[in-house]
Design a protein around this motif. Structure first.
Motif, PDB file in Angstrom:
ATOM      1  N   TYR A 185      36.389  31.570  40.432  1.00 37.15           N
ATOM      2  CA  TYR A 185      36.691  31.656  38.998  1.00 37.15           C
ATOM      3  C   TYR A 185      35.464  31.414  38.127  1.00 37.15           C
ATOM      4  O   TYR A 185      35.577  31.109  36.953  1.00 37.15           O
ATOM      5  N   GLN A 186      34.294  31.576  38.708  1.00 37.39           N
ATOM      6  CA  GLN A 186      33.061  31.397  37.953  1.00 37.39           C
ATOM      7  C   GLN A 186      32.965  32.443  36.834  1.00 37.39           C
ATOM      8  O   GLN A 186      33.073  33.643  37.073  1.00 37.39           O
ATOM      9  N   GLY A 187      32.790  31.994  35.596  1.00 35.95           N
ATOM     10  CA  GLY A 187      32.670  32.905  34.466  1.00 35.95           C
ATOM     11  C   GLY A 187      33.991  33.326  33.850  1.00 35.95           C
ATOM     12  O   GLY A 187      33.996  34.088  32.883  1.00 35.95           O
ATOM     13  N   PHE A 188      35.123  32.845  34.398  1.00 38.09           N
ATOM     14  CA  PHE A 188      36.423  33.224  33.835  1.00 38.09           C
ATOM     15  C   PHE A 188      36.681  32.492  32.524  1.00 38.09           C
ATOM     16  O   PHE A 188      36.332  31.311  32.381  1.00 38.09           O
TER      17      PHE A 188
ATOM     18  N   GLU B 185      27.686  47.426  33.385  1.00 43.21           N
ATOM     19  CA  GLU B 185      27.951  47.206  31.969  1.00 43.21           C
ATOM     20  C   GLU B 185      29.041  46.162  31.736  1.00 43.21           C
ATOM     21  O   GLU B 185      29.367  45.850  30.589  1.00 43.21           O
ATOM     22  N   LEU B 186      29.597  45.620  32.801  1.00 42.97           N
ATOM     23  CA  LEU B 186      30.647  44.612  32.679  1.00 42.97           C
ATOM     24  C   LEU B 186      30.039  43.242  32.383  1.00 42.97           C
ATOM     25  O   LEU B 186      28.914  42.944  32.785  1.00 42.97           O
ATOM     26  N   SER B 187      30.807  42.394  31.715  1.00 42.23           N
ATOM     27  CA  SER B 187      30.384  41.009  31.515  1.00 42.23           C
ATOM     28  C   SER B 187      30.412  40.287  32.859  1.00 42.23           C
ATOM     29  O   SER B 187      31.032  40.755  33.829  1.00 42.23           O
ATOM     30  N   GLY B 188      29.755  39.133  32.922  1.00 37.57           N
ATOM     31  CA  GLY B 188      29.726  38.376  34.170  1.00 37.57           C
ATOM     32  C   GLY B 188      31.119  37.996  34.642  1.00 37.57           C
ATOM     33  O   GLY B 188      31.427  38.074  35.832  1.00 37.57           O
ATOM     34  N   GLY B 189      31.974  37.590  33.704  1.00 42.29           N
ATOM     35  CA  GLY B 189      33.337  37.217  34.067  1.00 42.29           C
ATOM     36  C   GLY B 189      34.137  38.381  34.600  1.00 42.29           C
ATOM     37  O   GLY B 189      34.913  38.233  35.562  1.00 42.29           O
TER      38      GLY B 189
END
Length: 202
Positions: A146-149, A118-122
């Protein structure tokens, strides 16, 4: 010395991916490895962390390793807290104090009861990074860490990387495109199966 890759070759069928790659990473260094998609970065990483054997050449690890792969190593059914406890057992850690420090630093402590699915990709990537760092290894190999940060987490990542380096940790960041070059001690380009150092980036 933390890592030494010497004259590593790897071929898939008739395609030569690595053709004598060399890389040395000392304690207290932040090293960047950059290459286009398909240049062989994933192959180099898998060889560096022991997941794949080279056809020729050697890899010497002089310390314990922390590896953050590009694809998050999380279980969608487990919460953030359950992931930390699971890896605590795997790493044989006496407590989770450092793990929770990382969670707070990366800014996702409010998600501790949330299942990974349920977490976002970041936020999944934040968890992925925390799991790789929570046992405080002397050598860190980070694939697109840091992909999606968002911007705030991006800045927190570099603060963390600088802290690790000042504490004598060796950090290798691998990406198809490196930003913030001023943070690196050196940057190496993977081209035609070889690593070409660009010299000091700082």
């Amino acid at each position: 010395m933390r890592l030494r890759i010497s004259a590593v070759h790897k071929t898939y069928g008739t395609r030569s991916v690595l053709r004598g790659a060399d890389l040395t990473v000392e304690a207290g260094m932040l090293v960047g490895v950059v290459g286009e998609n398909g240049a062989g970065k994933s192959t180099l990483l898998r060889i560096a962390v022991g997941q794949l054997r080279p056809d020729r050449g050697t890899v010497q690890l002089f310390s314990e390793l922390g590896y953050c792969p590009q694809q998050a190593v999380v279980n969608d059914t487990l919460t953030v807290s359950q992931h930390l406890r699971f890896f605590q057992v795997a790493y044989r850690l006496p407590c989770l104090d450092h793990a929770w420090e990382l969670v707070d630093l990366l800014g996702f402590g409010g998600e501790w009861r949330t299942r990974a699915g349920e977490l976002s990709g970041g936020t999944r990537q934040k968890l992925n990074l925390a799991l790789a760092l929570m046992h405080d290894p002397p050598l860190l190999v980070l694939d697109e860490p840091y992909q999606g940060f968002d911007w705030d987490t991006h800045e927190r990542f570099w603060q963390l990387a600088d802290t690790l380096r000042r504490r004598g940790r060796a950090v290798v960041v691998v990406s198809h495109l490196l930003h913030d070059l001023q943070h690196f001690d050196s940057v190496h380009h993977l081209r035609e199966g070889r690593l070409s150092p660009d010299g000091a980036a700082r």
